[in-house]
Design an enzyme around this catalytic site. Structure first.
Site, PDB file in Angstrom:
ATOM      1  CD  GLU A 194      -3.215  -1.115   1.907  1.00 57.05           C
ATOM      2  OE1 GLU A 194      -3.303  -0.260   2.798  1.00 57.05           O
ATOM      3  OE2 GLU A 194      -4.118  -1.963   1.679  1.00 57.05           O
ATOM      4  CD  GLU A 317      -3.401  -6.181   2.862  1.00 52.86           C
ATOM      5  OE1 GLU A 317      -4.302  -5.487   3.367  1.00 52.86           O
ATOM      6  OE2 GLU A 317      -2.190  -5.930   2.984  1.00 52.86           O
TER       7      GLU A 317
HETATM    8  O1  AHR Z   1      -5.156  -6.110   6.767  1.00 49.32           O
HETATM    9  C1  AHR Z   1      -5.143  -4.946   7.533  1.00 49.32           C
HETATM   10  C2  AHR Z   1      -4.508  -3.787   6.799  1.00 49.32           C
HETATM   11  O2  AHR Z   1      -5.280  -3.459   5.676  1.00 49.32           O
HETATM   12  C3  AHR Z   1      -3.148  -4.031   6.213  1.00 49.32           C
HETATM   13  O3  AHR Z   1      -2.138  -3.847   7.135  1.00 49.32           O
HETATM   14  C4  AHR Z   1      -3.052  -2.996   5.132  1.00 49.32           C
HETATM   15  O4  AHR Z   1      -2.233  -3.390   4.076  1.00 49.32           O
HETATM   16  C5  AHR Z   1      -4.500  -2.799   4.720  1.00 49.32           C
HETATM   17  O5  AHR Z   1      -4.854  -1.477   4.699  1.00 49.32           O
END
Ligand code: AHR
Length: 510
Positions: A194, A317
Protein backbone atom coordinates in the site's frame (compact mmCIF):
# COMPACT_ATOMS: atom_id res chain seq x y z
CA UNK A 1 -62.79 -8.77 0.61
CA UNK A 2 -61.68 -12.04 2.24
CA UNK A 3 -62.07 -13.83 -1.09
CA UNK A 4 -59.99 -11.16 -2.80
CA UNK A 5 -57.17 -11.54 -0.27
CA UNK A 6 -57.33 -15.31 -0.64
CA UNK A 7 -57.21 -15.01 -4.42
CA UNK A 8 -54.21 -12.67 -4.24
CA UNK A 9 -52.38 -15.04 -1.89
CA UNK A 10 -53.11 -17.94 -4.21
CA UNK A 11 -51.85 -16.02 -7.24
CA UNK A 12 -48.68 -15.04 -5.41
CA UNK A 13 -47.95 -18.57 -4.23
CA UNK A 14 -48.59 -20.04 -7.68
CA UNK A 15 -46.18 -17.43 -9.05
CA UNK A 16 -43.63 -18.68 -6.59
CA UNK A 17 -44.27 -22.28 -7.56
CA UNK A 18 -43.97 -21.33 -11.18
CA UNK A 19 -40.66 -19.58 -10.55
CA UNK A 20 -38.46 -20.34 -13.51
CA UNK A 21 -35.11 -21.84 -12.58
CA UNK A 22 -31.98 -19.80 -13.09
CA UNK A 23 -30.17 -21.40 -16.03
CA UNK A 24 -26.44 -22.02 -15.78
CA UNK A 25 -24.37 -23.62 -18.49
CA UNK A 26 -21.01 -25.16 -17.62
CA UNK A 27 -18.79 -26.07 -20.55
CA UNK A 28 -15.39 -27.52 -21.32
CA UNK A 29 -12.97 -25.26 -23.18
CA UNK A 30 -9.55 -26.56 -24.16
CA UNK A 31 -8.01 -23.07 -23.89
CA UNK A 32 -9.39 -22.29 -20.45
CA UNK A 33 -6.78 -21.56 -17.77
CA UNK A 34 -5.75 -23.51 -14.74
CA UNK A 35 -7.05 -22.04 -11.48
CA UNK A 36 -3.82 -21.31 -9.65
CA UNK A 37 -3.82 -22.90 -6.22
CA UNK A 38 -2.31 -19.62 -5.00
CA UNK A 39 -5.75 -18.00 -5.25
CA UNK A 40 -6.36 -19.84 -1.97
CA UNK A 41 -3.52 -18.04 -0.18
CA UNK A 42 -3.46 -16.50 3.29
CA UNK A 43 -1.98 -13.50 5.06
CA UNK A 44 -0.54 -13.15 8.58
CA UNK A 45 0.46 -9.71 9.83
CA UNK A 46 1.94 -8.47 13.08
CA UNK A 47 -1.40 -7.02 14.08
CA UNK A 48 -3.54 -7.51 17.17
CA UNK A 49 -3.49 -11.20 18.11
CA UNK A 50 -2.64 -12.62 14.70
CA UNK A 51 1.01 -13.54 15.40
CA UNK A 52 1.60 -13.02 19.13
CA UNK A 53 -1.14 -14.67 21.28
CA UNK A 54 -2.53 -16.24 18.09
CA UNK A 55 -0.36 -18.25 15.75
CA UNK A 56 2.74 -17.95 17.91
CA UNK A 57 2.71 -18.78 21.61
CA UNK A 58 6.49 -19.01 22.02
CA UNK A 59 8.96 -21.90 22.21
CA UNK A 60 8.85 -21.83 26.03
CA UNK A 61 5.08 -22.35 26.24
CA UNK A 62 4.35 -25.62 28.06
CA UNK A 63 0.53 -25.43 28.17
CA UNK A 64 -0.23 -25.08 24.45
CA UNK A 65 1.47 -27.77 22.33
CA UNK A 66 3.61 -26.07 19.69
CA UNK A 67 6.28 -26.54 17.05
CA UNK A 68 8.99 -23.89 17.29
CA UNK A 69 6.46 -21.76 19.16
CA UNK A 70 3.63 -22.13 16.59
CA UNK A 71 0.46 -23.80 17.92
CA UNK A 72 0.11 -27.39 16.73
CA UNK A 73 -3.71 -27.17 16.55
CA UNK A 74 -3.39 -24.28 14.10
CA UNK A 75 -0.77 -26.14 12.07
CA UNK A 76 -3.11 -29.15 11.79
CA UNK A 77 -6.09 -27.01 10.80
CA UNK A 78 -4.07 -25.18 8.14
CA UNK A 79 -2.68 -28.41 6.73
CA UNK A 80 -6.25 -29.58 6.11
CA UNK A 81 -6.79 -26.48 3.98
CA UNK A 82 -3.74 -27.21 1.78
CA UNK A 83 -2.76 -23.60 2.15
CA UNK A 84 -0.65 -22.82 -0.92
CA UNK A 85 1.09 -19.66 0.30
CA UNK A 86 1.33 -17.34 3.25
CA UNK A 87 2.10 -13.61 3.12
CA UNK A 88 4.03 -12.00 6.03
CA UNK A 89 4.91 -9.75 7.97
CA UNK A 90 2.33 -7.20 6.70
CA UNK A 91 0.36 -5.22 5.60
CA UNK A 92 1.20 -1.80 6.92
CA UNK A 93 3.53 -3.41 9.48
CA UNK A 94 5.83 -4.58 6.67
CA UNK A 95 6.97 -1.06 5.85
CA UNK A 96 8.14 -0.56 9.43
CA UNK A 97 9.77 -3.97 9.82
CA UNK A 98 13.53 -4.45 9.76
CA UNK A 99 14.12 -8.15 9.25
CA UNK A 100 17.60 -8.18 10.75
CA UNK A 101 16.04 -7.34 14.15
CA UNK A 102 14.18 -10.67 13.97
CA UNK A 103 17.09 -13.11 13.50
CA UNK A 104 19.85 -14.31 15.84
CA UNK A 105 19.63 -15.00 19.59
CA UNK A 106 16.17 -14.01 20.80
CA UNK A 107 17.36 -12.40 24.02
CA UNK A 108 19.58 -10.01 22.05
CA UNK A 109 16.91 -8.79 19.66
CA UNK A 110 15.77 -5.18 19.86
CA UNK A 111 12.09 -4.45 20.38
CA UNK A 112 9.81 -2.79 17.85
CA UNK A 113 6.82 -0.58 18.48
CA UNK A 114 3.95 -1.56 16.22
CA UNK A 115 3.10 1.98 15.18
CA UNK A 116 0.16 1.12 12.91
CA UNK A 117 -1.59 -1.37 15.12
CA UNK A 118 -2.15 -0.32 18.71
CA UNK A 119 1.36 0.90 19.50
CA UNK A 120 2.21 -2.38 21.19
CA UNK A 121 5.86 -3.17 21.87
CA UNK A 122 6.93 -6.46 20.32
CA UNK A 123 10.08 -8.36 21.20
CA UNK A 124 10.83 -9.58 17.66
CA UNK A 125 10.82 -13.18 18.89
CA UNK A 126 8.83 -14.30 15.83
CA UNK A 127 11.15 -13.64 12.90
CA UNK A 128 12.30 -14.89 9.51
CA UNK A 129 13.34 -18.38 10.72
CA UNK A 130 10.02 -19.04 12.51
CA UNK A 131 8.03 -17.87 9.54
CA UNK A 132 9.94 -19.73 6.82
CA UNK A 133 10.15 -22.93 8.88
CA UNK A 134 6.39 -22.75 9.46
CA UNK A 135 5.82 -22.46 5.71
CA UNK A 136 7.94 -25.59 5.22
CA UNK A 137 5.89 -27.48 7.80
CA UNK A 138 2.68 -26.39 6.07
CA UNK A 139 4.00 -27.10 2.57
CA UNK A 140 3.10 -23.49 1.69
CA UNK A 141 5.13 -21.05 -0.41
CA UNK A 142 6.26 -18.09 1.69
CA UNK A 143 5.45 -14.62 0.38
CA UNK A 144 7.68 -12.00 2.03
CA UNK A 145 6.43 -8.45 1.97
CA UNK A 146 9.49 -6.19 2.02
CA UNK A 147 9.98 -2.79 3.60
CA UNK A 148 10.15 -0.01 1.04
CA UNK A 149 8.51 2.78 3.08
CA UNK A 150 11.19 2.97 5.78
CA UNK A 151 13.74 0.44 4.54
CA UNK A 152 16.52 0.46 1.98
CA UNK A 153 17.38 -1.37 -1.22
CA UNK A 154 20.36 -2.90 0.60
CA UNK A 155 18.13 -4.24 3.38
CA UNK A 156 15.95 -5.99 0.82
CA UNK A 157 18.75 -7.48 -1.22
CA UNK A 158 20.36 -8.71 2.01
CA UNK A 159 17.09 -10.42 2.90
CA UNK A 160 16.97 -12.14 -0.50
CA UNK A 161 20.58 -13.24 -0.04
CA UNK A 162 19.91 -14.44 3.53
CA UNK A 163 16.94 -16.59 2.56
CA UNK A 164 18.01 -17.78 -0.88
CA UNK A 165 21.78 -17.90 -1.38
CA UNK A 166 23.32 -21.36 -1.36
CA UNK A 167 27.01 -20.44 -1.59
CA UNK A 168 29.40 -18.47 0.58
CA UNK A 169 28.24 -14.88 1.15
CA UNK A 170 27.91 -12.59 4.16
CA UNK A 171 24.16 -13.14 4.55
CA UNK A 172 24.19 -16.89 3.76
CA UNK A 173 26.97 -17.34 6.32
CA UNK A 174 24.96 -15.42 8.89
CA UNK A 175 21.96 -17.66 8.20
CA UNK A 176 24.13 -20.72 8.85
CA UNK A 177 25.43 -19.19 12.08
CA UNK A 178 21.80 -18.76 13.09
CA UNK A 179 21.17 -22.46 12.63
CA UNK A 180 19.88 -22.90 9.11
CA UNK A 181 22.12 -24.56 6.53
CA UNK A 182 19.98 -24.81 3.37
CA UNK A 183 18.39 -21.74 1.83
CA UNK A 184 14.59 -21.60 1.94
CA UNK A 185 14.41 -20.44 -1.69
CA UNK A 186 11.70 -17.85 -1.27
CA UNK A 187 9.97 -17.18 -4.55
CA UNK A 188 7.39 -14.47 -3.79
CA UNK A 189 8.57 -10.98 -2.81
CA UNK A 190 6.35 -7.94 -2.34
CA UNK A 191 8.09 -4.63 -3.03
CA UNK A 192 6.35 -2.49 -0.42
CA UNK A 193 2.71 -2.59 0.68
CA UNK A 194 0.00 0.00 0.00
CA UNK A 195 2.70 2.47 -1.03
CA UNK A 196 -0.12 4.93 -1.86
CA UNK A 197 -0.96 4.97 1.90
CA UNK A 198 0.70 3.43 4.98
CA UNK A 199 3.65 2.28 2.83
CA UNK A 200 4.83 5.83 2.14
CA UNK A 201 1.97 7.95 0.73
CA UNK A 202 3.63 7.92 -2.68
CA UNK A 203 2.15 8.90 -6.00
CA UNK A 204 1.82 6.14 -8.59
CA UNK A 205 4.51 7.81 -10.73
CA UNK A 206 6.98 8.13 -7.86
CA UNK A 207 6.40 4.54 -6.73
CA UNK A 208 6.85 3.20 -10.27
CA UNK A 209 10.38 4.70 -10.27
CA UNK A 210 11.16 3.44 -6.75
CA UNK A 211 9.84 0.01 -7.74
CA UNK A 212 12.19 -0.13 -10.75
CA UNK A 213 15.14 0.67 -8.49
CA UNK A 214 14.30 -2.05 -5.92
CA UNK A 215 13.40 -4.66 -8.52
CA UNK A 216 16.70 -4.21 -10.34
CA UNK A 217 18.75 -5.56 -7.43
CA UNK A 218 16.52 -8.39 -6.27
CA UNK A 219 17.47 -11.41 -8.37
CA UNK A 220 21.03 -12.67 -8.46
CA UNK A 221 21.37 -14.42 -5.11
CA UNK A 222 18.92 -17.12 -5.73
CA UNK A 223 20.65 -19.57 -8.00
CA UNK A 224 17.85 -21.48 -9.57
CA UNK A 225 15.09 -19.95 -7.50
CA UNK A 226 12.68 -18.14 -9.71
CA UNK A 227 11.87 -14.79 -8.10
CA UNK A 228 8.43 -13.20 -8.43
CA UNK A 229 8.58 -9.48 -7.76
CA UNK A 230 5.17 -8.12 -6.81
CA UNK A 231 4.52 -4.41 -7.21
CA UNK A 232 2.45 -2.81 -4.47
CA UNK A 233 -0.91 -2.37 -6.14
CA UNK A 234 -4.02 -0.26 -6.31
CA UNK A 235 -6.83 -0.02 -3.82
CA UNK A 236 -10.27 -0.89 -5.18
CA UNK A 237 -10.98 1.21 -8.30
CA UNK A 238 -7.71 3.17 -8.49
CA UNK A 239 -7.18 2.30 -12.14
CA UNK A 240 -4.65 5.10 -12.59
CA UNK A 241 -2.32 3.22 -10.23
CA UNK A 242 -2.40 0.02 -12.28
CA UNK A 243 -2.12 1.93 -15.55
CA UNK A 244 0.94 3.85 -14.31
CA UNK A 245 2.72 0.67 -13.24
CA UNK A 246 1.89 -1.17 -16.46
CA UNK A 247 3.03 1.81 -18.54
CA UNK A 248 6.20 2.71 -16.65
CA UNK A 249 7.69 -0.57 -15.44
CA UNK A 250 9.37 -2.83 -18.02
CA UNK A 251 7.91 -6.33 -17.82
CA UNK A 252 11.26 -8.00 -17.22
CA UNK A 253 11.27 -6.20 -13.82
CA UNK A 254 7.79 -7.14 -12.62
CA UNK A 255 6.07 -10.51 -12.37
CA UNK A 256 2.87 -9.35 -10.68
CA UNK A 257 0.87 -6.29 -9.73
CA UNK A 258 -1.17 -6.36 -6.53
CA UNK A 259 -4.70 -5.18 -5.73
CA UNK A 260 -6.35 -4.69 -2.33
CA UNK A 261 -10.09 -4.69 -1.83
CA UNK A 262 -12.03 -5.13 1.41
CA UNK A 263 -15.80 -5.44 1.69
CA UNK A 264 -16.27 -2.24 3.70
CA UNK A 265 -19.23 0.06 3.05
CA UNK A 266 -18.20 2.94 5.35
CA UNK A 267 -14.65 3.23 6.72
CA UNK A 268 -15.79 5.40 9.62
CA UNK A 269 -18.65 3.07 10.66
CA UNK A 270 -18.09 -0.46 9.48
CA UNK A 271 -20.91 -1.99 11.50
CA UNK A 272 -20.88 -4.98 13.84
CA UNK A 273 -19.52 -8.37 12.85
CA UNK A 274 -22.49 -10.30 14.28
CA UNK A 275 -25.47 -8.11 15.20
CA UNK A 276 -25.95 -6.60 11.76
CA UNK A 277 -29.37 -5.97 10.22
CA UNK A 278 -30.69 -6.62 6.71
CA UNK A 279 -29.60 -3.23 5.44
CA UNK A 280 -26.01 -3.75 6.61
CA UNK A 281 -26.01 -7.23 5.07
CA UNK A 282 -27.11 -5.76 1.74
CA UNK A 283 -24.41 -3.05 1.88
CA UNK A 284 -21.71 -5.62 2.73
CA UNK A 285 -22.71 -7.80 -0.20
CA UNK A 286 -22.89 -4.80 -2.50
CA UNK A 287 -19.26 -4.05 -1.61
CA UNK A 288 -18.12 -7.67 -1.81
CA UNK A 289 -19.59 -8.07 -5.29
CA UNK A 290 -17.66 -5.02 -6.50
CA UNK A 291 -14.63 -7.29 -6.61
CA UNK A 292 -15.97 -8.56 -9.97
CA UNK A 293 -15.98 -5.04 -11.42
CA UNK A 294 -12.57 -4.09 -9.99
CA UNK A 295 -10.85 -7.25 -11.16
CA UNK A 296 -12.43 -6.97 -14.63
CA UNK A 297 -11.35 -3.36 -15.08
CA UNK A 298 -7.81 -3.77 -13.72
CA UNK A 299 -7.42 -6.75 -16.05
CA UNK A 300 -8.64 -4.67 -19.01
CA UNK A 301 -5.83 -2.20 -18.32
CA UNK A 302 -3.29 -4.97 -17.95
CA UNK A 303 -4.48 -6.56 -21.21
CA UNK A 304 -3.90 -3.25 -23.02
CA UNK A 305 -0.21 -3.15 -22.05
CA UNK A 306 0.46 -6.87 -21.69
CA UNK A 307 -1.77 -8.83 -24.07
CA UNK A 308 0.18 -12.04 -23.45
CA UNK A 309 -0.62 -12.01 -19.71
CA UNK A 310 3.02 -12.10 -18.62
CA UNK A 311 2.32 -9.98 -15.54
CA UNK A 312 -0.11 -11.54 -13.07
CA UNK A 313 -2.71 -9.84 -10.89
CA UNK A 314 -2.33 -10.76 -7.20
CA UNK A 315 -5.25 -9.71 -4.97
CA UNK A 316 -3.02 -9.98 -1.94
CA UNK A 317 -5.51 -8.55 0.58
CA UNK A 318 -9.26 -9.17 0.53
CA UNK A 319 -12.10 -10.00 2.92
CA UNK A 320 -14.85 -8.54 5.08
CA UNK A 321 -13.87 -5.84 7.56
CA UNK A 322 -16.19 -4.78 10.41
CA UNK A 323 -15.90 -3.02 13.76
CA UNK A 324 -13.66 -4.96 16.15
CA UNK A 325 -15.22 -6.86 19.05
CA UNK A 326 -14.80 -4.47 21.99
CA UNK A 327 -14.52 -7.09 24.75
CA UNK A 328 -11.35 -8.79 23.50
CA UNK A 329 -8.11 -7.67 25.13
CA UNK A 330 -5.58 -6.47 22.53
CA UNK A 331 -8.20 -7.41 19.94
CA UNK A 332 -7.11 -4.97 17.27
CA UNK A 333 -9.24 -5.83 14.19
CA UNK A 334 -10.58 -8.95 15.97
CA UNK A 335 -14.02 -9.75 14.56
CA UNK A 336 -16.45 -12.67 14.55
CA UNK A 337 -17.29 -14.51 11.36
CA UNK A 338 -20.85 -15.39 10.27
CA UNK A 339 -22.86 -16.66 7.30
CA UNK A 340 -22.35 -13.19 5.80
CA UNK A 341 -18.64 -14.06 5.61
CA UNK A 342 -19.53 -17.33 3.89
CA UNK A 343 -21.41 -15.30 1.26
CA UNK A 344 -18.47 -12.91 0.83
CA UNK A 345 -15.84 -15.64 0.56
CA UNK A 346 -17.91 -17.79 -1.81
CA UNK A 347 -18.76 -15.02 -4.25
CA UNK A 348 -15.29 -13.44 -4.23
CA UNK A 349 -13.56 -16.79 -4.76
CA UNK A 350 -15.93 -17.49 -7.66
CA UNK A 351 -14.78 -14.19 -9.18
CA UNK A 352 -11.11 -15.13 -8.77
CA UNK A 353 -11.66 -18.59 -10.27
CA UNK A 354 -13.48 -17.13 -13.24
CA UNK A 355 -10.63 -14.65 -13.86
CA UNK A 356 -7.92 -17.29 -13.46
CA UNK A 357 -6.21 -16.28 -16.69
CA UNK A 358 -4.83 -13.16 -14.96
CA UNK A 359 -5.56 -13.61 -11.23
CA UNK A 360 -2.79 -15.94 -10.09
CA UNK A 361 -2.77 -15.28 -6.37
CA UNK A 362 -5.04 -13.96 -3.65
CA UNK A 363 -4.56 -13.65 0.10
CA UNK A 364 -7.47 -13.67 2.50
CA UNK A 365 -7.01 -11.10 5.27
CA UNK A 366 -6.13 -12.44 7.73
CA UNK A 367 -5.37 -15.95 8.93
CA UNK A 368 -5.80 -15.87 12.73
CA UNK A 369 -7.81 -13.51 15.00
CA UNK A 370 -7.81 -10.60 12.53
CA UNK A 371 -10.52 -9.52 10.03
CA UNK A 372 -12.08 -12.41 8.06
CA UNK A 373 -9.99 -14.99 9.87
CA UNK A 374 -10.23 -18.73 9.25
CA UNK A 375 -9.14 -19.41 12.84
CA UNK A 376 -9.95 -17.75 16.17
CA UNK A 377 -8.15 -18.47 19.42
CA UNK A 378 -8.81 -17.83 23.07
CA UNK A 379 -5.88 -18.94 25.22
CA UNK A 380 -5.71 -22.76 24.82
CA UNK A 381 -8.94 -22.90 22.74
CA UNK A 382 -9.08 -22.71 18.97
CA UNK A 383 -12.06 -22.69 16.59
CA UNK A 384 -12.55 -22.87 12.84
CA UNK A 385 -14.76 -20.10 11.48
CA UNK A 386 -17.42 -20.47 8.76
CA UNK A 387 -14.86 -18.94 6.34
CA UNK A 388 -12.49 -21.80 7.21
CA UNK A 389 -15.14 -24.20 5.92
CA UNK A 390 -15.53 -22.24 2.67
CA UNK A 391 -11.78 -22.48 2.07
CA UNK A 392 -11.98 -26.20 2.84
CA UNK A 393 -14.90 -26.79 0.45
CA UNK A 394 -13.30 -24.71 -2.32
CA UNK A 395 -9.86 -26.31 -2.11
CA UNK A 396 -11.02 -28.72 -4.82
CA UNK A 397 -10.50 -25.87 -7.30
CA UNK A 398 -6.77 -25.58 -6.52
CA UNK A 399 -4.80 -26.14 -9.74
CA UNK A 400 -7.90 -27.52 -11.49
CA UNK A 401 -8.85 -26.45 -14.98
CA UNK A 402 -11.50 -23.74 -15.12
CA UNK A 403 -14.78 -24.76 -16.73
CA UNK A 404 -16.36 -21.59 -18.13
CA UNK A 405 -19.90 -20.98 -16.83
CA UNK A 406 -22.67 -18.64 -17.87
CA UNK A 407 -25.78 -17.59 -15.93
CA UNK A 408 -29.05 -16.72 -17.67
CA UNK A 409 -32.07 -15.19 -15.97
CA UNK A 410 -30.38 -14.65 -12.62
CA UNK A 411 -32.65 -13.62 -9.76
CA UNK A 412 -31.96 -10.44 -7.86
CA UNK A 413 -31.57 -9.68 -4.19
CA UNK A 414 -32.56 -6.02 -4.48
CA UNK A 415 -30.33 -5.00 -7.40
CA UNK A 416 -27.61 -7.58 -6.73
CA UNK A 417 -27.31 -10.87 -8.64
CA UNK A 418 -28.47 -13.60 -6.27
CA UNK A 419 -26.57 -16.55 -7.68
CA UNK A 420 -22.84 -16.78 -8.29
CA UNK A 421 -20.98 -19.76 -9.76
CA UNK A 422 -17.58 -21.11 -10.77
CA UNK A 423 -16.59 -24.59 -11.91
CA UNK A 424 -13.49 -26.65 -12.62
CA UNK A 425 -12.27 -30.12 -13.53
CA UNK A 426 -9.50 -31.50 -11.34
CA UNK A 427 -6.60 -33.70 -12.38
CA UNK A 428 -8.53 -36.89 -11.59
CA UNK A 429 -11.33 -35.82 -13.93
CA UNK A 430 -13.86 -34.83 -11.24
CA UNK A 431 -15.98 -31.74 -11.87
CA UNK A 432 -16.66 -29.26 -9.06
CA UNK A 433 -19.29 -26.56 -9.25
CA UNK A 434 -19.47 -23.97 -6.47
CA UNK A 435 -22.74 -22.09 -6.14
CA UNK A 436 -23.73 -19.26 -3.81
CA UNK A 437 -27.19 -17.84 -3.20
CA UNK A 438 -26.80 -14.52 -1.35
CA UNK A 439 -30.57 -13.90 -1.10
CA UNK A 440 -31.27 -13.75 2.64
CA UNK A 441 -34.88 -15.00 2.34
CA UNK A 442 -35.54 -16.97 -0.83
CA UNK A 443 -34.59 -20.41 -2.01
CA UNK A 444 -33.76 -20.31 -5.73
CA UNK A 445 -34.25 -23.14 -8.23
CA UNK A 446 -31.32 -23.68 -10.57
CA UNK A 447 -30.89 -25.80 -13.70
CA UNK A 448 -27.30 -26.58 -14.67
CA UNK A 449 -26.61 -27.59 -18.24
CA UNK A 450 -23.61 -29.93 -17.99
CA UNK A 451 -24.34 -31.96 -21.12
CA UNK A 452 -20.78 -31.74 -22.46
CA UNK A 453 -19.08 -32.80 -19.23
CA UNK A 454 -19.82 -36.50 -19.13
CA UNK A 455 -21.04 -36.60 -15.52
CA UNK A 456 -22.62 -39.84 -14.29
CA UNK A 457 -23.00 -39.20 -10.55
CA UNK A 458 -23.49 -36.11 -8.48
CA UNK A 459 -23.09 -35.36 -4.80
CA UNK A 460 -22.30 -32.28 -2.79
CA UNK A 461 -21.89 -30.33 0.42
CA UNK A 462 -23.79 -27.33 1.73
CA UNK A 463 -22.75 -24.60 4.16
CA UNK A 464 -25.55 -22.54 5.66
CA UNK A 465 -27.41 -21.92 8.92
CA UNK A 466 -30.82 -20.66 10.05
CA UNK A 467 -29.73 -17.09 10.49
CA UNK A 468 -27.25 -14.91 8.61
CA UNK A 469 -25.77 -13.94 11.97
CA UNK A 470 -25.00 -17.53 13.00
CA UNK A 471 -21.35 -18.19 13.81
CA UNK A 472 -19.02 -20.54 15.63
CA UNK A 473 -18.05 -19.60 19.15
CA UNK A 474 -15.75 -21.10 21.77
CA UNK A 475 -18.88 -22.55 23.44
CA UNK A 476 -20.49 -23.77 20.20
CA UNK A 477 -17.61 -24.36 17.79
CA UNK A 478 -19.63 -26.56 15.39
CA UNK A 479 -22.70 -24.37 14.93
CA UNK A 480 -21.78 -23.66 11.27
CA UNK A 481 -20.21 -26.64 9.52
CA UNK A 482 -20.68 -28.19 6.07
CA UNK A 483 -23.34 -30.88 5.68
CA UNK A 484 -23.96 -33.41 2.97
CA UNK A 485 -26.23 -32.02 0.22
CA UNK A 486 -28.55 -34.54 -1.42
CA UNK A 487 -30.81 -32.13 -3.28
CA UNK A 488 -29.12 -32.20 -6.69
CA UNK A 489 -30.77 -34.41 -9.35
CA UNK A 490 -28.90 -35.39 -12.50
CA UNK A 491 -30.99 -36.19 -15.61
CA UNK A 492 -30.00 -36.18 -19.27
CA UNK A 493 -27.03 -33.84 -18.96
CA UNK A 494 -28.77 -31.45 -16.65
CA UNK A 495 -28.58 -30.97 -12.87
CA UNK A 496 -31.53 -29.45 -11.05
CA UNK A 497 -31.46 -28.22 -7.49
CA UNK A 498 -32.91 -25.55 -5.26
CA UNK A 499 -30.33 -23.45 -3.43
CA UNK A 500 -31.63 -22.45 0.00
CA UNK A 501 -31.47 -18.83 1.09
CA UNK A 502 -28.00 -17.59 2.14
CA UNK A 503 -26.24 -20.82 1.40
CA UNK A 504 -23.19 -22.11 -0.40
CA UNK A 505 -23.04 -25.46 -2.19
CA UNK A 506 -20.14 -27.28 -3.81
CA UNK A 507 -21.25 -30.07 -6.14
CA UNK A 508 -19.00 -32.88 -7.20
CA UNK A 509 -19.62 -34.70 -10.48
CA UNK A 510 -17.91 -37.91 -11.55
O1 AHR B 1 -5.16 -6.11 6.77
C1 AHR B 1 -5.14 -4.95 7.53
C2 AHR B 1 -4.51 -3.79 6.80
O2 AHR B 1 -5.28 -3.46 5.68
C3 AHR B 1 -3.15 -4.03 6.21
O3 AHR B 1 -2.14 -3.85 7.14
C4 AHR B 1 -3.05 -3.00 5.13
O4 AHR B 1 -2.23 -3.39 4.08
C5 AHR B 1 -4.50 -2.80 4.72
O5 AHR B 1 -4.85 -1.48 4.70
Amino acid sequence: MRYLTLLLALMLSSQLFAQQPVLISVTEASDSPQISRHIYGHFAEHLGRCIYEGLYVGEENKTIPNTEGVRNDIIEALKELNIPNLRWPGGCFADTYHWKDGVGPKDERPTIVNRWWGGTTEDNSFGTHNFLNLCEVLGAEPYLSANVGSGTVQELIDWVQYTNHDGVSPMADWRRENGREAPWKVKYWGVGNETWGCGGNMTAEYYADIYRQYATFMPGWSGETEIYRIASGASEDDYHWTETLMKNVPYHLMEAVALHDYAVFDWSDKGPSVNFDDEIYFKSMEQALKMEEYVTKHIEIMDKYDPESKVALFVDEWGGWYDAEPEVKNGVLYQQNTIRDVMIAGTVLNTFNNHARRVKMANLAQMVNVLQAVILTDKEKMIKTPTYHVMHMYKVHQDAQLLPSKIEGNMEFRELPSISVSASRDKTGKVHISLVNIDPENEIPVELDVAGLDIKNIDGQILTSDKLQDHNSFDAPEKVTPKEFKGAKLKKGSISLAIPAHSLIVLQGK
